[in-house]
Design a protein around this motif. Structure first.
Motif, PDB file in Angstrom:
ATOM      1  N   LEU A   1      45.861  31.844  42.932  1.00 12.23           N
ATOM      2  CA  LEU A   1      46.202  32.739  43.827  1.00 12.23           C
ATOM      3  C   LEU A   1      46.112  32.333  45.177  1.00 12.23           C
ATOM      4  CD1 LEU A   1      43.949  35.559  42.133  1.00 12.23           C
ATOM      5  CD2 LEU A   1      46.452  35.084  41.726  1.00 12.23           C
ATOM      6  N   GLN A   2      47.230  31.157  45.284  1.00 12.00           N
ATOM      7  CA  GLN A   2      47.183  30.603  46.817  1.00 12.00           C
ATOM      8  C   GLN A   2      48.116  31.457  47.485  1.00 12.00           C
ATOM      9  OE1 GLN A   2      48.154  26.826  45.179  1.00 12.00           O
ATOM     10  NE2 GLN A   2      46.792  26.078  46.346  1.00 12.00           N
ATOM     11  N   ILE A   3      47.795  32.522  48.304  1.00 10.55           N
ATOM     12  CA  ILE A   3      48.432  33.724  48.864  1.00 10.55           C
ATOM     13  C   ILE A   3      49.617  33.107  49.754  1.00 10.55           C
ATOM     14  CG2 ILE A   3      48.352  35.559  50.412  1.00 10.55           C
ATOM     15  CD1 ILE A   3      45.466  35.777  49.713  1.00 10.55           C
ATOM     16  N   GLU A   4      49.459  32.342  50.528  1.00 13.57           N
ATOM     17  CA  GLU A   4      50.537  31.723  51.294  1.00 13.57           C
ATOM     18  C   GLU A   4      51.665  31.016  50.331  1.00 13.57           C
ATOM     19  OE1 GLU A   4      49.457  30.088  55.041  1.00 13.57           O
ATOM     20  OE2 GLU A   4      48.426  31.686  55.755  1.00 13.57           O
TER      21      GLU A   4
ATOM     22  N   CYS B   1      41.199  30.993  45.034  1.00 15.60           N
ATOM     23  CA  CYS B   1      40.802  29.748  45.782  1.00 15.60           C
ATOM     24  C   CYS B   1      40.676  30.269  47.517  1.00 15.60           C
ATOM     25  CB  CYS B   1      42.020  28.837  45.987  1.00 15.60           C
ATOM     26  SG  CYS B   1      43.605  29.246  46.402  1.00 15.60           S
ATOM     27  N   ALA B   2      39.482  29.850  47.903  1.00 13.75           N
ATOM     28  CA  ALA B   2      38.889  29.978  49.049  1.00 13.75           C
ATOM     29  C   ALA B   2      39.075  31.830  49.251  1.00 13.75           C
ATOM     30  CB  ALA B   2      39.724  29.639  50.268  1.00 13.75           C
ATOM     31  N   GLN B   3      38.434  32.295  48.091  1.00 10.77           N
ATOM     32  CA  GLN B   3      38.114  33.722  48.303  1.00 10.77           C
ATOM     33  C   GLN B   3      39.607  34.680  48.428  1.00 10.77           C
ATOM     34  OE1 GLN B   3      34.934  35.312  47.964  1.00 10.77           O
ATOM     35  NE2 GLN B   3      34.679  33.359  47.233  1.00 10.77           N
ATOM     36  N   SER B   4      40.580  33.975  47.870  1.00 14.96           N
ATOM     37  CA  SER B   4      41.870  34.660  47.824  1.00 14.96           C
ATOM     38  C   SER B   4      41.859  35.844  46.936  1.00 14.96           C
ATOM     39  CB  SER B   4      42.946  33.844  47.275  1.00 14.96           C
ATOM     40  OG  SER B   4      42.672  33.172  46.130  1.00 14.96           O
ATOM     41  N   ASP B   5      40.995  35.901  45.966  1.00 13.95           N
ATOM     42  CA  ASP B   5      41.168  36.885  45.113  1.00 13.95           C
ATOM     43  C   ASP B   5      40.469  38.167  45.543  1.00 13.95           C
ATOM     44  OD1 ASP B   5      38.921  35.347  45.056  1.00 13.95           O
ATOM     45  OD2 ASP B   5      38.324  35.895  42.712  1.00 13.95           O
TER      46      ASP B   5
ATOM     47  N   HIS C   1      45.728  49.662  50.578  1.00 18.05           N
ATOM     48  CA  HIS C   1      47.080  50.261  50.410  1.00 18.05           C
ATOM     49  C   HIS C   1      47.130  51.223  49.287  1.00 18.05           C
ATOM     50  CE1 HIS C   1      48.336  46.656  52.883  1.00 18.05           C
ATOM     51  NE2 HIS C   1      49.179  47.504  53.521  1.00 18.05           N
ATOM     52  N   SER C   2      45.948  51.679  48.695  1.00 18.57           N
ATOM     53  CA  SER C   2      45.808  52.545  47.666  1.00 18.57           C
ATOM     54  C   SER C   2      46.797  52.234  46.424  1.00 18.57           C
ATOM     55  CB  SER C   2      46.270  53.977  48.215  1.00 18.57           C
ATOM     56  OG  SER C   2      45.368  54.435  49.412  1.00 18.57           O
ATOM     57  N   LEU C   3      46.676  50.836  46.011  1.00 17.85           N
ATOM     58  CA  LEU C   3      47.699  50.541  44.841  1.00 17.85           C
ATOM     59  C   LEU C   3      46.659  50.334  43.679  1.00 17.85           C
ATOM     60  CD1 LEU C   3      49.660  47.919  47.094  1.00 17.85           C
ATOM     61  CD2 LEU C   3      50.333  50.191  46.633  1.00 17.85           C
ATOM     62  N   GLY C   4      45.725  50.591  43.718  1.00 19.91           N
ATOM     63  CA  GLY C   4      44.787  50.484  42.379  1.00 19.91           C
ATOM     64  C   GLY C   4      45.339  51.083  41.234  1.00 19.91           C
TER      65      GLY C   4
ATOM     66  N   VAL D   1      44.352  42.819  39.913  1.00 21.23           N
ATOM     67  CA  VAL D   1      44.118  41.569  40.400  1.00 21.23           C
ATOM     68  C   VAL D   1      42.975  40.927  39.145  1.00 21.23           C
ATOM     69  CG1 VAL D   1      43.581  39.785  42.116  1.00 21.23           C
ATOM     70  CG2 VAL D   1      44.870  41.797  42.721  1.00 21.23           C
ATOM     71  N   GLU D   2      43.254  40.113  38.271  1.00 19.25           N
ATOM     72  CA  GLU D   2      42.526  39.466  37.463  1.00 19.25           C
ATOM     73  C   GLU D   2      42.106  38.026  37.311  1.00 19.25           C
ATOM     74  OE1 GLU D   2      44.409  41.036  33.839  1.00 19.25           O
ATOM     75  OE2 GLU D   2      45.287  42.600  34.698  1.00 19.25           O
ATOM     76  N   GLY D   3      41.269  37.817  36.799  1.00 20.96           N
ATOM     77  CA  GLY D   3      40.901  36.247  36.891  1.00 20.96           C
ATOM     78  C   GLY D   3      41.633  35.298  35.835  1.00 20.96           C
TER      79      GLY D   3
END
Length: 376
Positions: A196-199, A231-235, A245-248, A253-255
């Motif tokens: 989960l490396q966002i960028e 990674c780096a609290q990305s999760d 964004h009320s997308l739940g 988002v899972e491990g």
């Protein structure tokens, strides 16, 4: 041919490099007259799985090297390599080893796994500039070749003044009973699976795209699963964005998953998403293809050309609007459209992306490097 792979592998925090290097070494070791060893250069790799090739940990090597040279340590614990392959970038330990190999005229290859592209070097740029000055440029300058995983990675990495090898990653194809069934359910599931490396992975684009088309996705009973190690609290950041964004109800988002759990995750999906900004040759995309899962990929994944030629998926850019339109179109697509792309995905993986094929290609190129080194 005695080959030593050196890589910062981690089974504690799984990543694509760990998967790629381990499987490439295993596939290469199955060829006759090849002796294979693996030096794990990470400080804390976690529990090492049982492997049919010898493995030496960095911490053990450092301890033993206090009583003898690095070379003597390698000979006593593994073997005296004829060729060394360094995986990943900006690892000072690799530079120290490379200096020893250069002194002994042992050829080595650098395989950056996407780490030398313009996009990768721009990420934490000041650290990369410092690393280049201190050790990395010297490591590359002494290499017999740079091994890129795709033509696209090579083109985005520029000219580093060394010979080039292009040889990609692979997969072990799953059995037919473990394949996905895209379009075979009343619901639609989009899957991202990877670190989960966002960028780098474009997950910010993915969430913005879902936010833009959330009503249409709900109407189509579609959902998005984002699966992998943070990674780096990305999760944590991604879950916060989903809540904001009320997308739940349509995004989870899972491990990380491994083994049978990973296979079930691929099999449960209808379409695989990989909107990366930079890659070498992503194993998760190859795994998705091998499970008969059509893919949505950017040009930067370096598999787009093969995917489009095979009819195994669709192209997308880093424009959230473009990705949103693609998600809606596929959420509404006829089942036979997804099923046909899934069959094409499976055939593409079998024909072009297996580990034995990757091993055969790399070994032929390694043999040429050894011949040139011996003739010098």
């Amino acid at each position: 041919m005695k080959i030593l792979h050196v890589a910062p592998l981690s089974w504690k925090n799984p990543n694509g490099v760990t998967e790629a290097v381990t499987n490439l070494a295993l596939a290469q070791s199955q060829f006759p007259h090849v002796q294979m060893g693996l030096l794990v250069s990470s400080v804390d790799p976690g529990p090492i799985p049982q492997l049919p090739i010898p493995v030496l940990l960095r911490r053990n090597m450092v301890r033993l090297a206090g009583r003898s040279s690095v070379w003597e340590c390698l000979k006593s614990q593994l073997f005296a390599p004829e060729l060394v392959v360094f995986h990943s970038t900006f690892v000072p330990f690799h530079a120290r080893l490379a200096k020893e190999f250069r002194a002994r005229c042992i050829p080595y290859i650098v395989c950056p796994h996407g780490g030398m592209t313009r996009e990768a070097l721009a990420y934490k740029a000041w650290k990369k500039r410092l690393g280049r000055r201190l050790f990395f440029d010297a490591l590359v300058a002494g290499a017999s070749a740079i091994q890129y995983l795709s033509q696209g990675e090579y083109e985005r990495s520029g000219d580093w003044g060394r010979p080039v090898i292009i040889a990609g990653n692979g997969i072990w194809p799953p059995p037919e009973e473990n394949l996905a069934n895209p379009g075979g359910r009343d619901t639609r599931e989009f899957l991202f699976l990877g670190r989960l490396q966002i960028e780098i992975k474009g997950l910010d684009v993915l969430l913005e795209a879902v936010a833009r088309c959330q009503s249409a996705l709900r109407q189509s009973r579609a959902r998005v699963r984002i699966v992998g190690p943070g990674c780096a609290q990305s999760d944590v950041f991604l879950r916060d964005e989903v809540a904001q964004h009320s997308l739940g109800d349509i995004v989870t988002v899972e491990g990380p998953v491994q083994g049978d759990a990973k296979a079930r995750t691929y099999a449960a999906a209808d379409v695989f998403l990989h909107p990366s900004r930079t890659e070498g040759h992503p194993t998760s995309v190859l795994e998705a293809l091998s499970h008969g899962l059509p893919v949505v990929v950017t040009a930067q994944t370096n598999v787009l050309h093969q995917v489009l030629a095979a009819g195994a998926g669709w192209a997308v850019t880093h424009d959230p609007g473009d990705l949103a339109r693609t998600l809606v179109r596929l959420a509404r697509a006829a089942p036979q459209t997804l099923a046909g792309a899934g069959r094409a995905a499976r055939q593409l993986a079998l024909q072009q992306f297996t580990w034995p094929q990757a091993a055969k290609k790399t070994l032929s190129k390694y043999a040429r490097i050894l011949r040139l080194a011996r003739a010098a």
